[in-house]
Design a protein around this motif. Structure first.
Motif, PDB file in Angstrom:
ATOM      1  N   LEU A  22       0.840  -1.191   0.000  1.00 18.53           N
ATOM      2  CA  LEU A  22       0.000   0.000   0.000  1.00 18.53           C
ATOM      3  C   LEU A  22       0.878   1.245   0.000  1.00 18.53           C
ATOM      4  O   LEU A  22       1.893   1.295   0.703  1.00 18.53           O
ATOM      5  CB  LEU A  22      -0.915   0.022   1.229  1.00 18.53           C
ATOM      6  N   SER A  23       0.487   2.244  -0.759  1.00 14.50           N
ATOM      7  CA  SER A  23       1.247   3.492  -0.787  1.00 14.50           C
ATOM      8  C   SER A  23       1.037   4.251   0.508  1.00 14.50           C
ATOM      9  O   SER A  23       0.090   3.991   1.257  1.00 14.50           O
ATOM     10  CB  SER A  23       0.791   4.354  -1.967  1.00 14.50           C
ATOM     11  N   ALA A  24       1.916   5.213   0.753  1.00 19.63           N
ATOM     12  CA  ALA A  24       1.799   6.030   1.969  1.00 19.63           C
ATOM     13  C   ALA A  24       0.482   6.807   1.968  1.00 19.63           C
ATOM     14  O   ALA A  24      -0.147   6.977   3.014  1.00 19.63           O
ATOM     15  CB  ALA A  24       2.978   6.996   2.064  1.00 19.63           C
ATOM     16  N   ALA A  25       0.043   7.269   0.785  1.00 22.83           N
ATOM     17  CA  ALA A  25      -1.204   8.028   0.692  1.00 22.83           C
ATOM     18  C   ALA A  25      -2.404   7.170   1.055  1.00 22.83           C
ATOM     19  O   ALA A  25      -3.304   7.596   1.786  1.00 22.83           O
ATOM     20  CB  ALA A  25      -1.367   8.591  -0.725  1.00 22.83           C
ATOM     21  N   VAL A  26      -2.429   5.924   0.559  1.00 25.33           N
ATOM     22  CA  VAL A  26      -3.538   5.014   0.862  1.00 25.33           C
ATOM     23  C   VAL A  26      -3.550   4.672   2.346  1.00 25.33           C
ATOM     24  O   VAL A  26      -4.603   4.642   2.988  1.00 25.33           O
ATOM     25  CB  VAL A  26      -3.433   3.726   0.016  1.00 25.33           C
ATOM     26  N   THR A  27      -2.366   4.415   2.896  1.00 21.27           N
ATOM     27  CA  THR A  27      -2.283   4.106   4.328  1.00 21.27           C
ATOM     28  C   THR A  27      -2.803   5.261   5.163  1.00 21.27           C
ATOM     29  O   THR A  27      -3.573   5.064   6.118  1.00 21.27           O
ATOM     30  CB  THR A  27      -0.825   3.804   4.731  1.00 21.27           C
ATOM     31  N   ALA A  28      -2.421   6.486   4.805  1.00 20.39           N
ATOM     32  CA  ALA A  28      -2.822   7.670   5.564  1.00 20.39           C
ATOM     33  C   ALA A  28      -4.333   7.918   5.473  1.00 20.39           C
ATOM     34  O   ALA A  28      -4.960   8.288   6.468  1.00 20.39           O
ATOM     35  CB  ALA A  28      -2.063   8.891   5.065  1.00 20.39           C
ATOM     36  N   LEU A  29      -4.909   7.709   4.297  1.00 15.73           N
ATOM     37  CA  LEU A  29      -6.321   8.033   4.089  1.00 15.73           C
ATOM     38  C   LEU A  29      -7.264   6.882   4.422  1.00 15.73           C
ATOM     39  O   LEU A  29      -8.417   7.113   4.792  1.00 15.73           O
ATOM     40  CB  LEU A  29      -6.548   8.469   2.645  1.00 15.73           C
ATOM     41  N   LEU A  30      -6.778   5.630   4.298  1.00 16.14           N
ATOM     42  CA  LEU A  30      -7.669   4.489   4.458  1.00 16.14           C
ATOM     43  C   LEU A  30      -7.512   3.791   5.805  1.00 16.14           C
ATOM     44  O   LEU A  30      -8.510   3.403   6.419  1.00 16.14           O
ATOM     45  CB  LEU A  30      -7.419   3.487   3.327  1.00 16.14           C
ATOM     46  N   LEU A  31      -6.276   3.626   6.278  1.00 21.50           N
ATOM     47  CA  LEU A  31      -6.046   2.868   7.513  1.00 21.50           C
ATOM     48  C   LEU A  31      -5.877   3.754   8.741  1.00 21.50           C
ATOM     49  O   LEU A  31      -6.384   3.433   9.820  1.00 21.50           O
ATOM     50  CB  LEU A  31      -4.796   1.985   7.354  1.00 21.50           C
ATOM     51  N   SER A  32      -5.166   4.869   8.589  1.00 22.45           N
ATOM     52  CA  SER A  32      -4.900   5.728   9.745  1.00 22.45           C
ATOM     53  C   SER A  32      -6.175   6.256  10.421  1.00 22.45           C
ATOM     54  O   SER A  32      -6.229   6.314  11.653  1.00 22.45           O
ATOM     55  CB  SER A  32      -3.991   6.889   9.345  1.00 22.45           C
ATOM     56  N   PRO A  33      -7.221   6.660   9.659  1.00 23.21           N
ATOM     57  CA  PRO A  33      -8.440   7.133  10.342  1.00 23.21           C
ATOM     58  C   PRO A  33      -9.054   6.087  11.264  1.00 23.21           C
ATOM     59  O   PRO A  33      -9.532   6.408  12.350  1.00 23.21           O
ATOM     60  CB  PRO A  33      -9.383   7.469   9.169  1.00 23.21           C
ATOM     61  N   ILE A  34      -9.032   4.812  10.824  1.00 25.03           N
ATOM     62  CA  ILE A  34      -9.573   3.755  11.683  1.00 25.03           C
ATOM     63  C   ILE A  34      -8.725   3.616  12.935  1.00 25.03           C
ATOM     64  O   ILE A  34      -9.239   3.445  14.039  1.00 25.03           O
ATOM     65  CB  ILE A  34      -9.615   2.415  10.916  1.00 25.03           C
ATOM     66  N   ALA A  35      -7.412   3.709  12.756  1.00 25.63           N
ATOM     67  CA  ALA A  35      -6.506   3.578  13.899  1.00 25.63           C
ATOM     68  C   ALA A  35      -6.723   4.697  14.910  1.00 25.63           C
ATOM     69  O   ALA A  35      -6.762   4.462  16.123  1.00 25.63           O
ATOM     70  CB  ALA A  35      -5.056   3.580  13.415  1.00 25.63           C
ATOM     71  N   THR A  36      -6.884   5.929  14.422  1.00 28.31           N
ATOM     72  CA  THR A  36      -7.036   7.056  15.343  1.00 28.31           C
ATOM     73  C   THR A  36      -8.386   7.024  16.068  1.00 28.31           C
ATOM     74  O   THR A  36      -8.514   7.558  17.169  1.00 28.31           O
ATOM     75  CB  THR A  36      -6.891   8.398  14.604  1.00 28.31           C
ATOM     76  N   GLU A  37      -9.397   6.405  15.438  1.00 32.59           N
ATOM     77  CA  GLU A  37     -10.711   6.319  16.074  1.00 32.59           C
ATOM     78  C   GLU A  37     -10.909   4.994  16.806  1.00 32.59           C
ATOM     79  O   GLU A  37     -12.026   4.693  17.251  1.00 32.59           O
ATOM     80  CB  GLU A  37     -11.823   6.500  15.029  1.00 32.59           C
ATOM     81  N   LEU A  38      -9.850   4.205  16.934  1.00 35.59           N
ATOM     82  CA  LEU A  38      -9.958   2.911  17.594  1.00 35.59           C
ATOM     83  C   LEU A  38     -10.484   3.003  19.026  1.00 35.59           C
ATOM     84  O   LEU A  38     -11.289   2.160  19.438  1.00 35.59           O
ATOM     85  CB  LEU A  38      -8.603   2.205  17.565  1.00 35.59           C
ATOM     86  N   PRO A  39     -10.064   3.996  19.831  1.00 39.84           N
ATOM     87  CA  PRO A  39     -10.620   4.084  21.193  1.00 39.84           C
ATOM     88  C   PRO A  39     -12.144   4.231  21.206  1.00 39.84           C
ATOM     89  O   PRO A  39     -12.831   3.594  22.023  1.00 39.84           O
ATOM     90  CB  PRO A  39      -9.939   5.334  21.763  1.00 39.84           C
ATOM     91  N   GLU A  40     -12.697   5.071  20.323  1.00 40.41           N
ATOM     92  CA  GLU A  40     -14.151   5.223  20.271  1.00 40.41           C
ATOM     93  C   GLU A  40     -14.827   3.913  19.864  1.00 40.41           C
ATOM     94  O   GLU A  40     -15.881   3.548  20.403  1.00 40.41           O
ATOM     95  CB  GLU A  40     -14.537   6.331  19.281  1.00 40.41           C
ATOM     96  N   ILE A  41     -14.206   3.205  18.915  1.00 38.91           N
ATOM     97  CA  ILE A  41     -14.768   1.927  18.475  1.00 38.91           C
ATOM     98  C   ILE A  41     -14.722   0.916  19.612  1.00 38.91           C
ATOM     99  O   ILE A  41     -15.692   0.179  19.850  1.00 38.91           O
ATOM    100  CB  ILE A  41     -13.992   1.406  17.249  1.00 38.91           C
ATOM    101  N   MET A  42     -13.616   0.889  20.351  1.00 35.72           N
ATOM    102  CA  MET A  42     -13.486  -0.029  21.493  1.00 35.72           C
ATOM    103  C   MET A  42     -14.509   0.301  22.570  1.00 35.72           C
ATOM    104  O   MET A  42     -15.123  -0.601  23.159  1.00 35.72           O
ATOM    105  CB  MET A  42     -12.074   0.041  22.063  1.00 35.72           C
ATOM    106  N   ASN A  43     -14.695   1.594  22.855  1.00 34.41           N
ATOM    107  CA  ASN A  43     -15.699   1.996  23.841  1.00 34.41           C
ATOM    108  C   ASN A  43     -17.073   1.463  23.459  1.00 34.41           C
ATOM    109  O   ASN A  43     -17.823   0.945  24.293  1.00 34.41           O
ATOM    110  CB  ASN A  43     -15.765   3.527  23.943  1.00 34.41           C
ATOM    111  N   ALA A  44     -17.426   1.624  22.172  1.00 33.52           N
ATOM    112  CA  ALA A  44     -18.736   1.177  21.699  1.00 33.52           C
ATOM    113  C   ALA A  44     -18.881  -0.333  21.866  1.00 33.52           C
ATOM    114  O   ALA A  44     -19.933  -0.826  22.318  1.00 33.52           O
ATOM    115  CB  ALA A  44     -18.926   1.576  20.240  1.00 33.52           C
ATOM    116  N   ILE A  45     -17.837  -1.084  21.525  1.00 33.24           N
ATOM    117  CA  ILE A  45     -17.882  -2.548  21.664  1.00 33.24           C
ATOM    118  C   ILE A  45     -18.111  -2.936  23.118  1.00 33.24           C
ATOM    119  O   ILE A  45     -18.941  -3.804  23.437  1.00 33.24           O
ATOM    120  CB  ILE A  45     -16.575  -3.170  21.136  1.00 33.24           C
TER     121      ILE A  45
END
Length: 356
Positions: free
Chosen positions: A244-267
């Motif tokens: 994966l290119s750096a651009a794809v990683t930044a736009l596709l994977l990083s947002p999920i990673a940064t919002e992981l605490p909110e997702i974990m809270n919901a779970i």
């Protein structure tokens, strides 16, 4: 070759360790924040929309602040703009979708339990029961009605340029202040009192001391902050290994990673049977992500969108419109909530021609 494989294994191991650390820290955090809400005498929904959301979104907002104020170049400062767009996108799609999926799993477990104890299957198919009554749907839709117009303005400002645009960042701070005040004064909305689980730091105390609640809250936030940052760094390293290119990683994977605490809270809250708190946490975090990072971005950057950022904004708005329509029709079910995750898949597919 062996050294390269060893490095890859280390990144993957650290990724898993960080995810586990975030989940465990979130378990302690939601436990502490419920007691914090009790101590501050705020409404139960405000625990999710304000206290939990503010706590988990604060580290991300700090990262945005650092990026836009200390970035040596315009490109470095624009990292904060990407974070301001990626956060709401991940929450409106992946976070809601994961919550819907967890609700489906929990209801399937309940049906299996009914079958095991009574010998008869539960009535009705999985995932078709609405998430609350008409009042609950209005409450959920109200948050989306707050979010959508603010987000539309946020995207529109990324397409134009004029002299006083930076000053409009203050309006976004004001919008969140109004939302904050409304939530704090909303009370319990008729919710029945429920017995809180003992504070994990003081499990034998029926009513924990205020200092223990504060210490557990702050300590878990520190763990969530550093584990989340390390998680993002591992993704940045693993992305190229997966082609994966750096651009794809930044736009596709990083947002999920940064919002992981909110997702974990919901779970965690879904597992505890506190669906309303889980949904409130996501909607509250979305309000913060739509206002605070945006205000910072407008004040300190040119706030100019490229094709990828505009695409992220359009998908976020489409997901919110979908959720809002189902909420207003009182037809929001676990299955329909899980469908929100498909919007993120559409976003990923749309990135292919944009970044090609």
């Amino acid at each position: 070759m062996r050294e390269s494989r060893a490095v890859s294994v280390i990144h993957f191991v650290l990724l898993i360790v960080c995810a586990v650390a975030i989940y465990l820290a979130c378990e302690w955090f939601v436990n502490a924040v419920e007691w914090l809400g009790e101590r501050l005498n705020v409404g139960k929904m405000a625990v999710g929309t304000i206290l939990a959301a503010f706590g988990t979104a604060l580290p991300e907002s700090v990262v945005t602040l650092v990026a836009v104020t200390t970035g040596a170049t315009e490109e470095a400062r624009n990292i904060g703009v990407g974070a301001a767009m990626g956060g709401p996108l991940a929450l409106a799609t992946v976070a809601y979708g994961v919550t819907g999926g967890m609700l489906l799993l929990e209801r399937r477990k309940e049906r299996s339990l009914v079958l095991a104890t009574t010998g008869r299957p539960a009535d009705g198919p999985d995932g078709v029961e609405a998430l609350g009554d008409e009042k609950d749907m209005k409450r959920l839709a109200k948050d989306q009605k707050w979010f959508l117009p603010i987000f539309v303005v946020k995207v529109a400002l990324g397409l134009v340029a004029f002299a006083f645009k930076p000053a409009l960042g203050l309006l976004f701070f004001g919008a969140y202040a109004v939302y904050f005040w409304r939530e704090i004064r909303s009370g319990d909305d008729g919710e029945e009192d429920e017995v809180l689980e003992p504070l994990k730091l003081r499990p034998k105390a029926a009513t924990p001391a205020p200092w223990a609640v504060v210490v557990q809250t702050l300590a878990t936030l520190v763990v969530i902050f550093f584990a989340s940052q390390l998680f993002v760094k591992q993704l940045d390293a693993i992305g190229p290994m997966l082609g994966l290119s750096a651009a794809v990683t930044a736009l596709l994977l990083s947002p999920i990673a940064t919002e992981l605490p909110e997702i974990m809270n919901a779970i965690i809250w879904v597992r505890q049977g506190k669906t309303k708190l889980a949904l409130a946490n996501i909607s509250g975090a979305m309000m913060i992500q739509a206002t605070v990072p945006s205000g910072l971005g407008l004040l300190f950057t040119s706030w100019k969108f490229d094709g990828a950022l505009l695409w992220a904004g359009l998908i976020t708005m489409a997901a919110i419109v979908y959720l809002l329509v189902t909420m207003r029709a009182h037809k929001l079910t676990p299955g329909r909530l899980a469908v929100a995750a498909l919007f993120y898949v559409v976003f990923g597919l749309g990135l292919i021609p944009i970044l090609a």
